[in-house]
Design a protein around this motif. Structure first.
Motif, PDB file in Angstrom:
ATOM      1  N   VAL A  72     -31.768 -10.392  35.315  1.00  0.00           N
ATOM      2  CA  VAL A  72     -32.128  -9.047  34.855  1.00  0.00           C
ATOM      3  C   VAL A  72     -31.183  -8.613  33.732  1.00  0.00           C
ATOM      4  N   THR A  73     -31.776  -8.232  32.612  1.00  0.00           N
ATOM      5  CA  THR A  73     -31.017  -7.750  31.454  1.00  0.00           C
ATOM      6  C   THR A  73     -31.613  -6.427  30.992  1.00  0.00           C
ATOM      7  N   LYS A  74     -30.734  -5.471  30.676  1.00  0.00           N
ATOM      8  CA  LYS A  74     -31.199  -4.171  30.242  1.00  0.00           C
ATOM      9  C   LYS A  74     -30.333  -3.669  29.094  1.00  0.00           C
ATOM     10  N   ARG A  75     -30.996  -3.252  28.012  1.00  0.00           N
ATOM     11  CA  ARG A  75     -30.309  -2.650  26.867  1.00  0.00           C
ATOM     12  C   ARG A  75     -30.767  -1.216  26.684  1.00  0.00           C
ATOM     13  N   TYR A  76     -29.815  -0.368  26.316  1.00  0.00           N
ATOM     14  CA  TYR A  76     -30.112   0.979  25.850  1.00  0.00           C
ATOM     15  C   TYR A  76     -29.627   1.041  24.401  1.00  0.00           C
ATOM     16  N   GLY A  77     -30.533   0.774  23.481  1.00  0.00           N
ATOM     17  CA  GLY A  77     -30.130   0.683  22.082  1.00  0.00           C
ATOM     18  C   GLY A  77     -29.180  -0.477  21.886  1.00  0.00           C
ATOM     19  N   ARG A 120     -32.023   1.348  39.833  1.00  0.00           N
ATOM     20  CA  ARG A 120     -33.181   2.019  39.234  1.00  0.00           C
ATOM     21  C   ARG A 120     -34.223   1.001  38.773  1.00  0.00           C
ATOM     22  N   ILE A 121     -33.778  -0.113  38.261  1.00  0.00           N
ATOM     23  CA  ILE A 121     -34.710  -1.169  37.857  1.00  0.00           C
ATOM     24  C   ILE A 121     -35.434  -1.723  39.079  1.00  0.00           C
ATOM     25  N   LEU A 122     -34.697  -1.976  40.144  1.00  0.00           N
ATOM     26  CA  LEU A 122     -35.298  -2.495  41.378  1.00  0.00           C
ATOM     27  C   LEU A 122     -36.383  -1.564  41.897  1.00  0.00           C
ATOM     28  N   LEU A 123     -36.153  -0.248  41.773  1.00  0.00           N
ATOM     29  CA  LEU A 123     -37.083   0.745  42.309  1.00  0.00           C
ATOM     30  C   LEU A 123     -38.152   1.180  41.313  1.00  0.00           C
ATOM     31  N   GLY A 124     -38.240   0.486  40.186  1.00  0.00           N
ATOM     32  CA  GLY A 124     -39.305   0.737  39.227  1.00  0.00           C
ATOM     33  C   GLY A 124     -39.104   1.939  38.336  1.00  0.00           C
ATOM     34  N   HIS A 125     -37.893   2.522  38.328  1.00  0.00           N
ATOM     35  CA  HIS A 125     -37.636   3.694  37.486  1.00  0.00           C
ATOM     36  C   HIS A 125     -37.324   3.317  36.047  1.00  0.00           C
ATOM     37  N   THR A 126     -36.891   2.093  35.832  1.00  0.00           N
ATOM     38  CA  THR A 126     -36.460   1.640  34.506  1.00  0.00           C
ATOM     39  C   THR A 126     -36.960   0.228  34.279  1.00  0.00           C
ATOM     40  N   ARG A 127     -37.444  -0.046  33.093  1.00  0.00           N
ATOM     41  CA  ARG A 127     -37.912  -1.392  32.757  1.00  0.00           C
ATOM     42  C   ARG A 127     -36.772  -2.269  32.260  1.00  0.00           C
ATOM     43  N   SER A 128     -36.965  -3.578  32.403  1.00  0.00           N
ATOM     44  CA  SER A 128     -35.944  -4.525  31.960  1.00  0.00           C
ATOM     45  C   SER A 128     -36.594  -5.883  31.731  1.00  0.00           C
ATOM     46  N   SER A 129     -35.828  -6.804  31.168  1.00  0.00           N
ATOM     47  CA  SER A 129     -36.253  -8.195  31.170  1.00  0.00           C
ATOM     48  C   SER A 129     -35.734  -8.849  32.439  1.00  0.00           C
ATOM     49  N   GLY A 130     -36.298  -9.986  32.818  1.00  0.00           N
ATOM     50  CA  GLY A 130     -35.990 -10.574  34.103  1.00  0.00           C
ATOM     51  C   GLY A 130     -36.806  -9.910  35.200  1.00  0.00           C
TER      52      GLY A 130
END
Length: 235
Positions: free
Chosen positions: A7-12, A45-55
């Motif tokens: 799981v990878t997540k970027r904010y800008g 938050r990613i696990l619970l579907g609140h935020t999108r990510s890769s992976g």
């Protein structure tokens, strides 16, 4: 089982999570440790579907959006303050129970599990202490008898007696087959409760190891050594 798979997540320009992978098996408790801003809440938050990510972040092999019965699959407490202050604790749980199709008798069961009395449940939430709000949030997370629990700082605001009660509750829930993921800054409590500890710093997994319940010293030393090294390398 809870699974984070690359799981990878970027904010800008900010890399909040960097190729995060770990598992929380059924019938176990995993402590998720890291400094403020390390990525713990983002991962949840990613696990619970609140935020999108890769992976992929999944519960029993499914991403949250694809789960047909979310409340019976995963219960969560991310923000104990996110409750309508004008409602009573009992009203808050009654609304949640109606939304997920759970019988009202479950309300009394989860209040008892979380350690809120009937009298306390009849008070409006605006009069609750932080610890009482935490208990209410845990009660709501348990309404659907989920197979996984995701809790962000569940002991925040609790007195020592309350912390011990929640610790006993989570141990019982895990022993009954639940996969429990909890973030905390209370290393001593995690050492007494968790089966494994995942340490994260600046969005990267630094350690994933079983816990020795006989002492907290090794956990504390490892945590501070890893997070201090991570801070220096990122400076």
């Amino acid at each position: 089982m809870i699974t984070f798979d690359h799981v990878t997540k970027r904010y800008g320009a900010t890399l909040a999570l960097d190729d995060v992978s770990f598992e929380v098996p059924a019938s176990s408790i995993t402590g998720f440790l890291g400094p403020n801003g390390a990525g713990k809440t983002t991962a949840m938050r990613i696990l619970l579907g609140h935020t999108r990510s890769s992976g992929r972040a999944t519960i029993d092999g499914q991403q949250y959006a694809g789960i047909s019965n979310p409340a019976g699959t995963v219960g969560a407490l991310l923000d104990a303050q996110a409750v309508h202050p004008g409602r009573t604790g009992a009203e808050t749980l009654a609304i949640a129970a109606a939304m997920i199709g759970v019988h009202r008798r479950r309300i009394g069961e989860v209040l008892d599990l979380a350690g809120l009395s009937v009298a306390e449940s009849r008070r409006t939430v605006k009069g609750y202490s932080l610890g009482m709000r935490q208990r209410l949030g845990i009660a709501q997370a348990l309404l659907g008898a989920p197979r996984a629990l995701v809790l962000d700082e569940p002991a925040n605001g609790l007195d020592p007696q309350g912390i011990r009660a929640i610790r006993d509750l989570l141990r019982a829930v895990a022993d009954d087959g639940c996969a429990v993921l909890l973030s905390s800054h209370l290393l001593h409590e995690v050492a007494q409760l968790a089966d494994r500890v995942v340490i994260i710093g600046r969005g990267r997994i630094l350690d994933d190891t079983p816990v020795d319940h006989s002492t907290t010293q090794d956990l504390e030393s490892r945590y501070f050594a890893l997070t201090s090294t991570d801070d220096r390398s990122a400076a």
